[in-house]
Enzyme design. Structure first.
Site, PDB file in Angstrom:
ATOM      1  CG  LEU B  14      -1.871   1.204   1.624  1.00 11.07           C
ATOM      2  CD1 LEU B  14      -3.117   0.644   0.407  1.00 11.07           C
ATOM      3  CD2 LEU B  14      -3.430   0.746   2.625  1.00 11.07           C
ATOM      4  CG  HIS B  15       2.411   2.654  -3.845  1.00 17.14           C
ATOM      5  ND1 HIS B  15       2.395   3.356  -4.607  1.00 17.14           N
ATOM      6  CD2 HIS B  15       1.627   1.132  -4.334  1.00 17.14           C
ATOM      7  CE1 HIS B  15       2.229   2.858  -5.728  1.00 17.14           C
ATOM      8  NE2 HIS B  15       1.497   1.530  -5.582  1.00 17.14           N
ATOM      9  CG  LEU B  16       2.755   8.523  -1.215  1.00 16.27           C
ATOM     10  CD1 LEU B  16       2.211   9.068   0.116  1.00 16.27           C
ATOM     11  CD2 LEU B  16       3.785   9.428  -1.573  1.00 16.27           C
ATOM     12  CB  ALA B  19      -2.094   5.069   0.129  1.00 13.29           C
TER      13      ALA B  19
END
Lengths: 454, 89
Positions: B14-16, B19
């Protein structure tokens, strides 16, 4: 903890900054949102963060506890740094960028709301601006601080203004309802709910032979306080609060105010300090000598026969520059308040007519401990070093044949006053409320009744 | 309240940016949304909160919503995670 001597009675007042500061953050968010155009992924991340509930709550918590928008944004930013974890770092970094953007978008600070009557100011966080704002309109009776140390800027400012202050009263201060009558005892370092007692009149005390007790005040009009307590003149008139940002500095206005003070003092001395710091400028005292504001002040001081002292002096050239600026026979003194000035004391005193030891800055600079920090061993060590500095400067003053005085919080301590007299100091410069206690420390039992009241 | 679980399949977790896509989705919802992993629930409308979950590939996410459009928002979030945070085909 005791922070500034004296006792004050009055209604408790708590500045209600929060609505004003929250509105400033809301404006900054709207500005930032409007500036974030386009659909690049990072722009979208920033847009989401401007409205991020966790981020905004973190900022609002600080605002609700009474901090300014600037401090709230900085605190939230600092918390992100502390919490930065490997996988979280990208969002933390972008959140910090957004907080910096909000900081830059904040509208100018609003003046804090003011009470209608004189009050005891209750502060949960150090806030020198609040103290000055109330003092300017003559509504400040005392300062109660939940946190902070007796050497914090806010506490020292109260001491310099001659207003009683207690620090470290704890979070319980937040529970005291605004408006209730309180008794603030700056000698005991306490705050009590107390409506019954009336404030005492300032205590008059007799001079101590051979050791002058002069007062430090923050406005020429406070010279009345100096006279009421029987002080031997004004040893330090602080002027920083009267710095005018731009436009025509009014020499005539200064001359009228200083002239009235000098006339009230009669043959007692009036020592005027040039601007030490100016809002929005990084330079200190000597670097401000060329400013038109400082020129106007010095010319007015010279015209009414006052003595001029320059703060934070470190080189003999600065003393010569001040002397050129005032011309004539106006005496020029120096404030010795940096380690460099102590080291060069002989050279500085050769150019000056008198010296004033600024113990607050010296303690701060000798220890490297921030003035808003809680008391630490570093400060106690600096206190011991200060005794050595007092002795060195006494020697330099004797060699130069110039009088030397000590000012600052340390000079109000009975032990310090006794030590300074033994070293041959000409006297101390203390807040009006400390005059009687310093004198009684020097000659126990000397306290007299007011003149005309046997 | 509507509740569902979904496994993160994207290799970066769940990377930036993922997200951010997720918060765009939850932010539009009228319901309150909470998202969690490893027994840690956070505000589903906070990018800071969601990235703090440190949800790597294979993590099981819990999605909860409560409000007028709770079914729709949970379905949209689950679909978004399942297709690796890309736009719908």
């Amino acid at each position: 903890m005791p922070a500034a001597p004296g006792v004050a009675w009055g209604p408790l007042w708590r500045p209600t900054r929060a609505p004003v500061e929250a509105a400033r953050v809301a404006t900054a968010r709207a500005t930032a949102r409007a500036a974030l155009a386009g659909d690049a992924p990072l722009v979208e991340v920033h847009r989401l963060l401007v409205d991020d509930p966790v981020l905004i709550n973190a900022v609002n918590e600080h605002i609700l506890s009474g901090e300014t928008a600037e401090r709230a944004l900085a605190a939230a930013s600092g918390a992100l740094l502390d919490a930065a974890l490997p996988g979280r770092a990208p969002a933390s970094e972008e959140a910090r960028a957004v907080l910096a953007r909000l900081m830059a978008s904040l509208p100018p600070p609003q003046p804090p709301p003011l009470p209608a009557v004189p009050v005891v100011l209750a502060l949960l966080h150090p806030d020198p601006q609040q103290v000055l704002a109330l003092q300017r309109v003559d509504r400040l009776l005392g300062v109660a601080l939940a946190g902070g140390s007796p050497r914090s800027h806010t506490a020292l400012l109260a001491a310099q203004l001659g207003v009683p202050a207690s620090t470290g009263l704890g979070a319980g201060l937040a529970a005291v309802p605004a408006g209730v009558a309180v008794r603030l005892d700056g000698d005991a370092g306490t705050l009590t709910l107390d409506a019954a007692e009336a404030p005492p009149r300032p205590r008059w005390s007799a001079p101590v032979p051979g050791f002058a007790v002069r007062v430090a005040i923050a406005a020429p009009e406070q010279v009345e306080d100096a006279i009421a307590v029987g002080a031997e003149g004004v040893g330090l008139l602080r002027t920083c609060a009267a710095w005018t940002p731009a436009g025509a500095p009014d020499r005539a206005a200064w001359e009228a105010r200083l002239g009235a003070a000098a006339a009230a003092l009669g043959d007692r001395p009036l020592v005027v300090r040039t601007f030490d710091r100016a809002p929005g400028r990084r330079e200190r005292g000597p670097a401000l000598l060329e400013a038109p504001q400082t020129r106007a002040l010095m010319e007015a001081a010279a015209a009414v026969g006052a003595t001029v002292v320059v703060p934070a002096v470190s080189s003999p050239d600065e003393v010569r520059a001040a002397r050129r600026a005032v011309r004539g026979g106006t005496p020029v003194g120096v404030m010795l308040e940096t380690p460099l000035a102590v080291w060069r004391a002989d050279a500085l005193l050769a150019q000056a007519d008198l010296a004033l030891v600024g113990s607050n800055d010296l303690v701060h600079l000798l220890s490297g401990v921030d003035r808003d920090a809680a008391p630490t061993a570093g400060l106690r060590d600096a206190g011991a070093a200060l005794d050595d500095v007092y002795a060195r400067l006494a020697g330099a003053a004797t060699r130069a044949g110039r009088p030397v005085f000590a000012a600052g919080a340390d000079a109000t301590r009975p032990e310090t006053a006794r030590a300074l007299r033994a070293l041959g100091y000409a006297g101390v410069v203390v807040p009006p409320r400390a005059v009687a206690s310093v004198r009684s420390a020097l000659v126990p039992g000397l306290l007299d009744m007011p003149p005309g009241e046997p | 309240m509507k509740r569902a679980t979904v496994t993160v399949t994207h290799e970066l977790g769940l990377h930036l940016r993922a997200a951010a896509r997720l918060v765009q989705e939850t932010g539009r919802a009228r319901s309150a949304v909470r998202i969690g992993a490893n027994d840690n629930m956070v505000d589903g409308k906070s990018l800071l909160g969601i990235t703090s979950l440190l949800a790597a590939q294979g993590t099981e996410l819990v999605v909860e919503a409560e409000g007028p459009d709770e079914d729709a928002v949970v379905a949209r979030v689950v679909a978004l995670v399942e297709r690796g945070f890309t736009e719908p085909a």
